[in-house]
Design a protein around this motif. Structure first.
Motif, PDB file in Angstrom:
ATOM      1  N   TYR A 139       0.874  -1.154   0.150  1.00  0.00           N
ATOM      2  CA  TYR A 139       0.066   0.050  -0.045  1.00  0.00           C
ATOM      3  C   TYR A 139       0.900   1.228   0.033  1.00  0.00           C
ATOM      4  N   GLY A 140       1.993   1.142   0.493  1.00  0.00           N
ATOM      5  CA  GLY A 140       2.803   2.388   0.657  1.00  0.00           C
ATOM      6  C   GLY A 140       3.434   2.554  -0.872  1.00  0.00           C
ATOM      7  N   LYS A 141       3.761   1.382  -1.544  1.00  0.00           N
ATOM      8  CA  LYS A 141       4.160   1.560  -2.922  1.00  0.00           C
ATOM      9  C   LYS A 141       3.236   2.275  -3.898  1.00  0.00           C
ATOM     10  N   ARG A 142       2.025   1.664  -3.695  1.00  0.00           N
ATOM     11  CA  ARG A 142       0.577   2.192  -4.521  1.00  0.00           C
ATOM     12  C   ARG A 142       0.385   3.670  -4.150  1.00  0.00           C
ATOM     13  N   ALA A 143       0.599   4.097  -2.793  1.00  0.00           N
ATOM     14  CA  ALA A 143       0.616   5.586  -2.638  1.00  0.00           C
ATOM     15  C   ALA A 143       1.610   6.482  -3.142  1.00  0.00           C
ATOM     16  N   GLU A 144       2.834   5.818  -3.125  1.00  0.00           N
ATOM     17  CA  GLU A 144       3.801   6.524  -3.943  1.00  0.00           C
ATOM     18  C   GLU A 144       3.439   6.789  -5.525  1.00  0.00           C
ATOM     19  N   GLU A 145       2.911   5.935  -5.940  1.00  0.00           N
ATOM     20  CA  GLU A 145       2.550   5.890  -7.436  1.00  0.00           C
ATOM     21  C   GLU A 145       1.640   7.111  -7.674  1.00  0.00           C
ATOM     22  N   VAL A 146       0.482   6.838  -6.647  1.00  0.00           N
ATOM     23  CA  VAL A 146      -0.748   8.043  -6.442  1.00  0.00           C
ATOM     24  C   VAL A 146      -0.204   9.522  -6.342  1.00  0.00           C
ATOM     25  N   LEU A 147       0.902   9.627  -5.748  1.00  0.00           N
ATOM     26  CA  LEU A 147       1.226  11.064  -5.245  1.00  0.00           C
ATOM     27  C   LEU A 147       2.281  11.409  -6.478  1.00  0.00           C
ATOM     28  N   ARG A 149       1.783  10.503  -9.636  1.00  0.00           N
ATOM     29  CA  ARG A 149       0.801  10.817 -10.621  1.00  0.00           C
ATOM     30  C   ARG A 149       0.430  12.065 -10.356  1.00  0.00           C
ATOM     31  N   GLY A 150       0.331  12.486  -9.159  1.00  0.00           N
ATOM     32  CA  GLY A 150      -0.273  13.813  -9.251  1.00  0.00           C
ATOM     33  C   GLY A 150       0.838  15.065  -8.874  1.00  0.00           C
ATOM     34  N   GLN A 151       2.079  14.611  -8.852  1.00  0.00           N
ATOM     35  CA  GLN A 151       3.035  15.555  -8.864  1.00  0.00           C
ATOM     36  C   GLN A 151       2.993  16.054  -7.369  1.00  0.00           C
ATOM     37  N   LEU A 152       2.836  15.200  -6.440  1.00  0.00           N
ATOM     38  CA  LEU A 152       2.796  15.711  -5.012  1.00  0.00           C
ATOM     39  C   LEU A 152       3.962  15.219  -4.499  1.00  0.00           C
ATOM     40  N   TRP A 153       4.763  14.028  -4.920  1.00  0.00           N
ATOM     41  CA  TRP A 153       5.610  13.321  -4.199  1.00  0.00           C
ATOM     42  C   TRP A 153       6.995  14.233  -3.822  1.00  0.00           C
ATOM     43  N   GLU A 154       7.357  15.102  -4.701  1.00  0.00           N
ATOM     44  CA  GLU A 154       8.470  15.940  -4.232  1.00  0.00           C
ATOM     45  C   GLU A 154       7.950  17.092  -3.295  1.00  0.00           C
ATOM     46  N   PRO A 155       6.728  17.853  -3.604  1.00  0.00           N
ATOM     47  CA  PRO A 155       6.313  18.662  -2.547  1.00  0.00           C
ATOM     48  C   PRO A 155       6.311  18.093  -1.152  1.00  0.00           C
ATOM     49  N   LEU A 156       6.219  16.617  -0.959  1.00  0.00           N
ATOM     50  CA  LEU A 156       5.897  16.106   0.387  1.00  0.00           C
ATOM     51  C   LEU A 156       7.241  15.641   0.699  1.00  0.00           C
ATOM     52  N   THR A 157       8.071  16.034   0.121  1.00  0.00           N
ATOM     53  CA  THR A 157       9.348  15.414   0.563  1.00  0.00           C
ATOM     54  C   THR A 157       9.893  15.773   2.108  1.00  0.00           C
ATOM     55  N   GLY A 158      10.357  15.243   3.012  1.00  0.00           N
ATOM     56  CA  GLY A 158      10.490  15.746   4.303  1.00  0.00           C
ATOM     57  C   GLY A 158       9.351  15.826   5.235  1.00  0.00           C
ATOM     58  N   LYS A 159       8.134  15.696   4.720  1.00  0.00           N
ATOM     59  CA  LYS A 159       6.830  15.803   5.428  1.00  0.00           C
ATOM     60  C   LYS A 159       6.392  14.292   5.648  1.00  0.00           C
ATOM     61  N   LEU A 160       6.774  13.401   4.874  1.00  0.00           N
ATOM     62  CA  LEU A 160       6.257  11.960   5.004  1.00  0.00           C
ATOM     63  C   LEU A 160       6.473  11.173   6.274  1.00  0.00           C
ATOM     64  N   VAL A 161       5.581  10.629   6.762  1.00  0.00           N
ATOM     65  CA  VAL A 161       5.752   9.825   8.066  1.00  0.00           C
ATOM     66  C   VAL A 161       5.545   8.475   7.460  1.00  0.00           C
ATOM     67  N   TRP A 206      -5.474   5.508 -10.699  1.00  0.00           N
ATOM     68  CA  TRP A 206      -4.107   6.295 -10.432  1.00  0.00           C
ATOM     69  C   TRP A 206      -3.067   5.340  -9.922  1.00  0.00           C
ATOM     70  N   HIS A 207      -3.196   3.976  -9.710  1.00  0.00           N
ATOM     71  CA  HIS A 207      -2.103   3.230  -9.348  1.00  0.00           C
ATOM     72  C   HIS A 207      -2.256   1.938 -10.046  1.00  0.00           C
ATOM     73  N   ARG A 208      -1.310   1.143 -10.131  1.00  0.00           N
ATOM     74  CA  ARG A 208      -1.068  -0.436 -10.340  1.00  0.00           C
ATOM     75  C   ARG A 208      -2.241  -1.054  -9.496  1.00  0.00           C
ATOM     76  N   PRO A 209      -2.941  -2.091 -10.007  1.00  0.00           N
ATOM     77  CA  PRO A 209      -3.703  -2.986  -8.992  1.00  0.00           C
ATOM     78  C   PRO A 209      -3.237  -3.547  -7.787  1.00  0.00           C
ATOM     79  N   LEU A 210      -3.838  -3.484  -6.650  1.00  0.00           N
ATOM     80  CA  LEU A 210      -3.517  -4.136  -5.777  1.00  0.00           C
ATOM     81  C   LEU A 210      -3.809  -5.528  -5.362  1.00  0.00           C
ATOM     82  N   ARG A 211      -3.565  -6.268  -6.440  1.00  0.00           N
ATOM     83  CA  ARG A 211      -3.852  -7.772  -6.619  1.00  0.00           C
ATOM     84  C   ARG A 211      -3.191  -8.643  -5.511  1.00  0.00           C
TER      85      ARG A 211
END
Length: 252
Positions: A139-147, A149-161, A206-211
């Motif tokens: 679920y963390g891998k897919r959350a990263e994919e979502v972020l 995709r939305g160009q939110l991964w870099e803005p969240l750098t340093g804020k992720l728990v 928005w992410h690869r399937p969680l099969r």
């Protein structure tokens, strides 16, 4: 009655006839209910341990005494099968979904297209945002994919728990000063969740399937084998659907 076990611990392989089951953290509500129904119907018990699929994969490679593995990512099961650790390649049992969440009182709005997260980032309102650790939690891998995709991964750098698993990520996202997070949809359907937080379902595209796939380990005994078959029956499948999972081969 389900015999509980501590999250992500390796159980004692002693003479206890109750089989130890390794299960992805997103299954905490659904599988606990399935196991309780199994005990009512058969009089037999299983011991459930919930945690990160990637961590379980490493433990099972090293001979951890689990008899059945329910993974949130089928690739871990297929890799164990290729290594000769399992009875066969197992079977798919569910397809998972993601949800964005925010605790009550958070300034972040929750919506399916993450516009609220984007706006809160622009306003400097996000200091802590929780996901499961992408290094070993599906679920963390897919959350990263979502972020990403939305160009939110870099803005969240340093804020992720990062939670050790998605269940811990949910705890982080709804407590301890976090403004929100991306977690398993199956966990936010808990009635207790609505008392402390809000959520929105993220589009599956928005992410690869969680099969999700499960497999019997080579040391599986008769009770584990029976539980494996029980999970595939209509009554158990209905429980999975009620807890937010799609079933393999069905429309999402």
């Amino acid at each position: 009655m389900v015999a509980p076990a501590a999250a992500q611990s390796v159980p004692n392989p002693g003479p206890n006839p109750v089989p130890n089951i390794a299960a992805a953290a997103d299954l905490r509500l659904a599988l606990t209910e399935v196991a309780a129904a199994f005990t009512r119907d058969t009089g037999q018990k299983v011991s459930l341990t919930f945690g990160s699929s990637g961590n379980f994969y490493r433990q099972l490679q090293q001979g951890a005494p689990f008899q059945l593995f329910l993974s949130a990512d089928e690739d871990y099961v297929l890799a164990l099968a290729k290594a000769g650790k399992t009875v066969d390649r197992g079977t798919p049992y569910a397809i998972g979904r993601l949800a964005v969440v925010a605790p009550k009182g958070s300034s972040m709005q929750v919506d399916s297209n993450l516009a609220g997260l984007r706006a809160a980032l622009r306003a400097g309102q996000i200091t802590r945002f929780a996901i499961a650790n992408p290094a070993h939690a599906p679920y963390g891998k897919r959350a990263e994919e979502v972020l990403r995709r939305g160009q939110l991964w870099e803005p969240l750098t340093g804020k992720l728990v990062l939670g050790e698993n998605v269940s811990q990520a949910l705890q982080f996202a709804t407590a301890g000063g976090a403004q929100g997070g991306i977690v398993a949809y199956s966990l936010v359907l808990d009635p207790a969740f609505a008392l402390r937080a809000r959520y929105a379902l993220i589009p599956a595209a928005w992410h690869r399937p969680l099969r999700q796939r499960m497999v019997l380990m080579k040391a599986a005994g008769p009770v584990a084998q029976r539980f494996y078959r029980y999970i595939q029956q209509p009554a158990a499948r209905r429980i999975f659907v009620r807890h937010g999972f799609a079933l393999p081969g069905e429309a999402r």
